[in-house]
Design an enzyme around this catalytic site. Structure first.
Site, PDB file in Angstrom:
ATOM      1  N   ALA A  65       0.846  -1.189   0.000  1.00  0.00           N
ATOM      2  CA  ALA A  65       0.000   0.000   0.000  1.00  0.00           C
ATOM      3  C   ALA A  65       0.886   1.245   0.000  1.00  0.00           C
ATOM      4  CB  ALA A  65      -0.873  -0.010   1.245  1.00  0.00           C
ATOM      5  N   GLY A 103      -0.709  -5.304   0.634  1.00  0.00           N
ATOM      6  CA  GLY A 103      -1.720  -5.360  -0.420  1.00  0.00           C
ATOM      7  C   GLY A 103      -1.208  -6.040  -1.685  1.00  0.00           C
ATOM      8  N   GLU A 106      -1.646  -9.617  -0.997  1.00  0.00           N
ATOM      9  CA  GLU A 106      -3.092  -9.881  -0.939  1.00  0.00           C
ATOM     10  C   GLU A 106      -3.691  -9.989  -2.345  1.00  0.00           C
ATOM     11  OE1 GLU A 106      -3.845  -6.636   1.902  1.00  0.00           O
ATOM     12  OE2 GLU A 106      -4.838  -8.147   3.146  1.00  0.00           O
ATOM     13  N   GLU A 126       2.046  -5.500   7.724  1.00  0.00           N
ATOM     14  CA  GLU A 126       1.208  -4.418   8.258  1.00  0.00           C
ATOM     15  C   GLU A 126       1.388  -4.184   9.753  1.00  0.00           C
ATOM     16  OE1 GLU A 126       0.325  -6.514   5.943  1.00  0.00           O
ATOM     17  OE2 GLU A 126      -0.891  -5.521   4.420  1.00  0.00           O
TER      18      GLU A 126
END
Ligand code: NAD
Length: 704
Positions: A65, A103, A106, A126
């Site tokens: 991210a 992300g 993910e 994270e």
């Protein structure tokens, strides 16, 4: 830039290729998610396309991210890219090189297959910025590799190398990586017709197995209790994985989002994001020539193979840089090399280093006996006794032999860098390189700018620090530089509070509860009480107003020098490092208080914390005011990496901003009234308080 350029869709035969091209690392910035969605739609709509590949342009897959976007309002997506990948009717292969983090991973987990080059790394880091994965990572990863392995990865936040990820089951195939795009296209063609499509969300085997082991999650919570003290994110991560086992996929996704949202604006997440950016900011040198790009050093030399010199040599050898070590005499050199060997051998015994790697590192450290032997090194670091005469002699010799352009650095803890610079004909090339003990372990690398040090030298020295895996930060030359100077008042106050009635174990308990791994008195027992004793004696001789610290002085005079003598602030049982509170220390404290007529009182935990940290905040303001640090956040970085300050509190100055400059100033001024000169508020602190400016916006009055 229009969206199709950030994410491209091309067709090669039956394969649709989705390329994320958002330099430098394909972070999930604006337009990336939308681009992926649009591309998957195109692939599904095009009858020629039978299979798709999701790949990153440049040096990485999707690195993660964009951290700047956390804690801010985000766009409302009508469709979620993870769902779109999941729901694709045609198979999608994630082709990973560089990093697939957060992300990024993910998105890969929402694809049907994952392939990677051997050098790729994957992870869900994270937790390290105080949040949890919010894109299904805590739901898909446990389904793919089992909740235990998933929790370990998510709670540690570690980067998992591709080969290990393959063994864990995250990656389906490792490709050679000579031409990932073509290799991934080949892989995609081979699986194009396979049905049913493997979807991580549909996997039930691991989850079913975990249901039979209900103690799993409590065991995980227990195992992190010490390290994750005061933190929420690691526990939320466990709870979210627990939901992956207990709830259907779509419910679990909602739980994950709820837990993610709770964390996003938490104090912990704010502090960790701050620390992340402070570490990037610290590398910026105001006024540095824009076109100057320092080369990585290819060879190094260290003068002095004592405690610090040995560790410094190891720091170079550890990252593959050959290093020569020079001592005053053969036997000192042999002793130094033996200590280095012993240090490495301990790591081998512990299992953190292989014998082969130890041999390779040792082979990079070459003991030499003449100055002529080191003349061609790109950088030399002096780590001889802390004596001005010896240091001057060493720098005179270095000036004579070192090749032009070599960096001449000193690891002195307190001697003014200018003294060494001025004995050379190249003072611009001389700077401090202040390591923290143990030098091969501690991350802080304080670059000390002397009056004549050139900015090129500073930029190059900072790069040396980064090349050996440290965090470099600049300080101006003065007694103690920025890191130790800002911590010194903390140390003084912890000793003086004893005279007023606090006990070492009470102060240690407060600081451990605050988040330090070890209390300051226990740390002092580890490094030895005699070191600061000698410094105090020197200062007292030079300054008639020097406030003597009677308690530690007496302990040292009684032979209590810390762990090495079996007693210091605490008593130690033979062969054990557990500190035990000691009546002897109590009685020394009581004697001092009686003799000097110091009134006894009790301290609240809060007063102890504030007294220690405010003393340092005030000093940090003086350092900034004098232009001995570029910014308040640099001091925070120094505390995080030099002194074990808890990262989830951001740093000394970030923490103080949480209190507010007005309140800090009010208290410092009050203690100034009560305790006298050592608490004199810094002019900068006063100005910040009066103007209501936070510490993070403090600007030095003079340039460094
Ligand atoms: P040390 O006594 O362990 O080692 C100093 C070494 O320098 C000895 O091996 C000695 O033989 C060698 N030496 C002395 N004169 C020499 C000369 N003329 N030429 C070559 N070698 C010579 O000391 P240390 O703790 O390693 O400290 C070294 C420097 O690092 C000092 O300036 C100290 O202030 C600084 N420093 C120490 C620490 C710490 O925690 N020990 C931390 C940061 C900086």
């Amino acid at each position: 830039m229009s969206e199709p350029e950030i994410v491209r869709f091309e067709v090669e035969g039956v394969v649709g290729i989705i390329t994320v091209d958002y330099p430098p690392v394909n972070a999930l910035g604006p337009g990336v998610r939308e681009g992926i969605i649009a591309s998957v739609d195109k692939g599904n709509a095009d009858p020629a396309v039978k299979v798709m590949v999701l790949i990153g342009a440049g040096r990485s897959f999707i690195a993660g991210a964009d951290i700047r976007m956390f804690g801010k309002p985000r766009p409302v997506y009508t469709r979620v890219s993870y769902d779109v990948l999941d729901e694709s009717r045609k198979p999608i292969v994630a082709a990973i090189h560089g990093f697939a983090l957060g992300g990024g991973l993910e998105h890969a987990l929402a694809c049907n297959y994952r392939v990677a080059v051997p050098s790729a790394k994957v992870g869900l880091p994270e937790v390290l910025i105080g949040i949890i994965p919010g894109g299904g990572g805590t739901q898909r990863l446990p389904r793919l590799i089992g909740p235990k392995a998933a929790m370990e990865m998510i709670v540690s936040g570690r980067h998992v190398p591709a080969e290990e990820a393959k063994v864990m089951g995250i990656i389906d195939a490792i490709l050679p990586g000579v031409d990932l795009r073509h290799e991934a296209i080949d892989f995609a063609r081979n699986i194009a017709a396979k049905r049913p499509l493997p979807r991580v969300r549909d996997r039930t085997d691991h989850v079913a197995q975990a249901k039979a082991d209900p103690g799993l999650f409590d065991a995980m919570r227990k195992s992190i209790a010490k390290k994750a003290r005061n933190q929420q994110a690691p526990y939320h991560a466990i709870a979210s994985v627990e939901a992956a086992v207990a709830q259907p996929f779509d419910e679990g996704i909602k739980t994950e989002w709820r837990l993610f949202s709770e964390l996003e604006t938490s104090d912990e997440a704010k502090a960790l994001r701050y620390a992340f950016f402070a570490e990037r900011e610290v590398a910026k040198i105001p006024g540095a020539p824009k076109d100057f790009k320092p080369q990585s050093v290819k060879s190094a030399a260290v003068i002095g193979a004592g405690t610090m010199g040995g560790g410094i040599a190891m720091s170079f050898a550890d990252v593959g840089i050959p290093v020569k070590v020079l001592e005053v005499a053969r036997d000192a050199l042999d002793r130094g090399m033996q200590r280095v060997r012993d240090n490495y051998a301990t790591s081998v015994k512990r299992g953190s280093l292989s014998q082969t790697e130890m041999d390779a590192r040792l082979a990079r450290i070459q003991p030499v006996e003449r100055y002529e032997d080191i003349g061609d090194a790109d950088v030399v670091i002096e780590a001889v006794f802390e004596r001005i005469d010896i240091k001057k002699d060493v720098f005179t010799k270095l000036d004579a032999v070192m090749k032009p352009g070599a960096l001449l650095l000193t690891n002195s803890s307190a001697i003014d860098t200018d003294i060494m610079a001025n004995v050379t004909k190249r003072p611009g090339d001389v700077a401090g390189a202040h390591f923290f003990a143990p030098a091969n372990v501690m991350k802080l690398f304080e670059v000390v700018k002397g009056t004549k040090t050139s900015l090129e030298t500073i930029v190059s020295a900072m790069k040396v620090g980064r090349d050996i895996g440290k965090i470099s930060a600049v300080a101006g030359t003065c007694d103690g530089f920025a890191a130790n100077r800002s911590r010194a008042p903390f140390v003084t106050e912890m000793m003086l509070m004893l005279e007023e009635g606090a006990l070492p174990e009470q102060i240690d308990k407060v600081m451990v509860a605050f988040g330090y791994p070890i209390g300051p008195f226990a740390v002092s027992d580890m490094s030895g009480l005699d070191i600061s004793y000698d410094t105090r004696k020197r200062r007292a001789a030079a300054d008639p107003n020097f406030r003597k610290l009677h308690v530690p002085d007496r302990l040292v005079e009684m032979g209590r020098k810390g762990q090495k003598t079996g007693a210091g602030w605490y008593r130690y049982e033979k062969g054990d490092r557990t500190p035990h509170p000691d009546e002897v220390v109590k009685s020394v404290i009581a004697d001092v208080a009686r003799e000097f007529g110091i009134a006894q009182r009790t301290f609240t935990d809060d007063e102890i914390l504030r007294r220690l940290l405010y003393a340092s905040v005030n000093e940090a303001c003086k350092i900034l005011e004098e232009g001995r640090a570029y910014r308040a956040s640099d001091i925070d970085v120094m505390w995080l990496h030099g002194f074990g300050y808890p990262r989830y509190r951001g740093g000394l100055m970030f923490w103080a901003d949480g209190i507010g400059t007005k309140e800090v100033y009010r208290q410092v001024a009050e203690w100034h009234e009560r305790y006298g000169a050592r608490w004199k508020p810094s002019a900068l602190l006063k100005a910040l308080a009066e103007s209501g400016t936070p510490f993070r916006e403090a600007k030095p009055k003079v340039a460094m």
